[in-house]
Design an enzyme around this catalytic site. Sequence first.
Site, PDB file in Angstrom:
ATOM      1  N   ASP A 152       0.813  -1.217   0.000  1.00 13.05           N
ATOM      2  CA  ASP A 152       0.000   0.000   0.000  1.00 13.05           C
ATOM      3  C   ASP A 152       0.851   1.273   0.000  1.00 13.05           C
ATOM      4  O   ASP A 152       2.088   1.208   0.035  1.00 13.05           O
ATOM      5  CB  ASP A 152      -0.953  -0.039   1.212  1.00 13.05           C
ATOM      6  N   TRP A 214      -2.579   3.450  -6.397  1.00 12.31           N
ATOM      7  CA  TRP A 214      -3.652   4.386  -6.762  1.00 12.31           C
ATOM      8  C   TRP A 214      -3.364   5.209  -8.035  1.00 12.31           C
ATOM      9  O   TRP A 214      -3.835   6.354  -8.156  1.00 12.31           O
ATOM     10  CB  TRP A 214      -3.944   5.349  -5.595  1.00 12.31           C
ATOM     11  N   ASP A 235      -9.751   4.021  -4.075  1.00 16.27           N
ATOM     12  CA  ASP A 235     -10.451   2.864  -3.533  1.00 16.27           C
ATOM     13  C   ASP A 235     -11.866   2.814  -4.105  1.00 16.27           C
ATOM     14  O   ASP A 235     -12.491   3.837  -4.351  1.00 16.27           O
ATOM     15  CB  ASP A 235     -10.576   2.978  -2.002  1.00 16.27           C
TER      16      ASP A 235
END
Length: 434
Positions: A152, A214, A235
């Site tokens: 992440d 992302w 997300d």
Amino acid sequence: MILFLLGLRILKVVNALVSPDGTGRLPAMGWNSWNEYACDISEDVFVRVADLMVHLGLKDLGYQYVNIDDCWSVKGATRDNVTQRIIPDPVKFPGGIRHVAEEMHARGLKLGIYGDAALGTQTCGGYPGSLGYEEVDAAAWSEWKVDYLKYDNCNIPQEWVDVPYMYPDNGGRPDGPVPPGYDWSTSNSSARYNRMRDALLAQNRTIQYSLCIWGHANVAAWGNATGHSWRMYSDIYPAWAGARQGSQALMPILNQAAFYWNVSGFWGRNDWDMLEVGNGNLTLEENRSHFALWAALKSPLIIGTKLDAISPEILAVLKAEEIIAFNQDPVYGAGAMPYRWDGVGNDTHPADYWAGSSSRGVHVFLLNTEEVERDMELVFGEIPGLQEQQPSVRRGPYLVHDMWTGKDIGVFSDSAVLRVKRHDTAAVRITTAN
Ligand SMILES: *[C@@H]1O[C@H](CO)[C@@H](O)[C@H](O)[C@H]1NC(C)=O
Ligand SMILES: *[C@@H]1O[C@H](CO)[C@@H](O)[C@H](O)[C@H]1NC(C)=O
Ligand SMILES: *[C@@H]1O[C@H](CO)[C@@H](O)[C@H](O)[C@H]1NC(C)=O
Ligand SMILES: *[C@@H]1O[C@H](CO)[C@@H](O)[C@H](O)[C@H]1NC(C)=O
Ligand SMILES: *[C@@H]1O[C@H](CO)[C@@H](O)[C@H](O)[C@H]1NC(C)=O
Ligand SMILES: *[C@@H]1O[C@H](CO)[C@@H](O)[C@H](O)[C@H]1NC(C)=O
Ligand SMILES: *[C@@H]1O[C@H](CO)[C@@H](O)[C@H](O)[C@H]1NC(C)=O
Ligand SMILES: *[C@@H]1O[C@H](CO)[C@@H](O)[C@H](O)[C@H]1NC(C)=O
């Protein structure tokens, strides 16, 4: 020896993460705890899910990874003061992570874990990050027999921010300041993710590497040399259209995907985030569209819903065999491309006609973005895969087959009209009829 090392390095950079056992060649399929359980996880959750994946027939269809998301370790910057390793939460995982991996392997499944490319202190949930500890953490995961890492991007320290930056998930904030021809593979983001790639490759274990970045630093330009898949946008959350607290619903994500359709291929995939099929307020048609389009984009298919008491309708969507076969085709690496836009191409009416080839034929996905049922038209002359074939193959008439029901719809010469319900997606395979 020097030549050998040089060869390895080149292989690594030019050829993506190509491994002899095929790990990461096709989009990953599995289940992840985040969308339904968030931090409320434990060994019991994963073992129960693994049993259900076998029992419900999901494993037989190719779903193999059972992925632990954030919150699996002791919170804060805590590491073992002797080994420097992250410490699994002893209450949630009394047998440790390796024990969970062995439970998965005993069922013919694989185990995924979660980390964050931040300094020692913070994953998105406030658990220890791996920046600066890549080798220690990769060695621990390898020893614990972990098979997959979701890495992440929360809480990046100031000294690692990108100066030319690109944050597609950040409410349309413009990129900047990006010099012409800028090589994003030299970005600090790329360096952070490459450090973990190198640490994973140094282990005597193949670990699938999923970048949860992302879309930052134009990862589409360098992700293929770094990992097997890379998150491209915000997300996801389980609604048809709109945005909520930085998360995006299905249509805005699809609209973004329409402009990056050509990036995915073997060994490296755009990841449009985990599936919300079965969650929130989606209708059956919306659940179907979500699954069909994520499969068509060749995004990883990671289930994010509870498998206990799953409804037969939702299970049938997740088990749609021909849709999965398109996603997992061993011969054609590219995803479907948008080829006709009845909609305008915005966050409520993204591209609605998508086509792609597989070893079984040419496939078309027709998405009805309207609020009412409508007719959608298959015009064979405008479908990309059909046009590119040899004239003898290109000629109709064509057999149109329904990928949802597994039944043939009929034989048509120039075009066919399909009735598509509000927010549903018709998925068809086209072959020459003879
Ligand atoms: C990624 O790398 C692999 C292996 O070299 C290659 O087959 C594939 O086409 C690449 N993908 C893209 C989108 O360039
Ligand atoms: C190391 O950790 C152990 C157990 O967590 C603790 O008992 C010990 O005091 C720590 N040692 C140091 C030097 O911090
Ligand atoms: C990386 O971060 C350093 C330290 O903040 C900064 O000086 C440098 O310009 C950054 N490099 C890039 C390519 O963004
Ligand atoms: C690497 O792993 C394989 C298979 O698990 C094992 O047979 C081999 O001994 C290991 N090699 C090293 C150097 O640890
Ligand atoms: C994808 O398409 C864009 C825009 O047409 C083009 O600039 C880019 O080079 C293409 N990328 C690949 C990997 O083919
Ligand atoms: C789609 O998923 C949601 C969440 O489980 C569910 O409420 C809805 O009923 C589903 N559609 C159908 C008809 O199964
Ligand atoms: C579902 O609908 C309810 C009631 O309209 C709303 O409160 C809730 O936020 C919605 N959930 C999602 C995920 O959009
Ligand atoms: C997208 O375009 C349609 C048609 O012009 C319009 O009705 C709709 O409001 C637009 N949606 C967004 C999110 O701008």
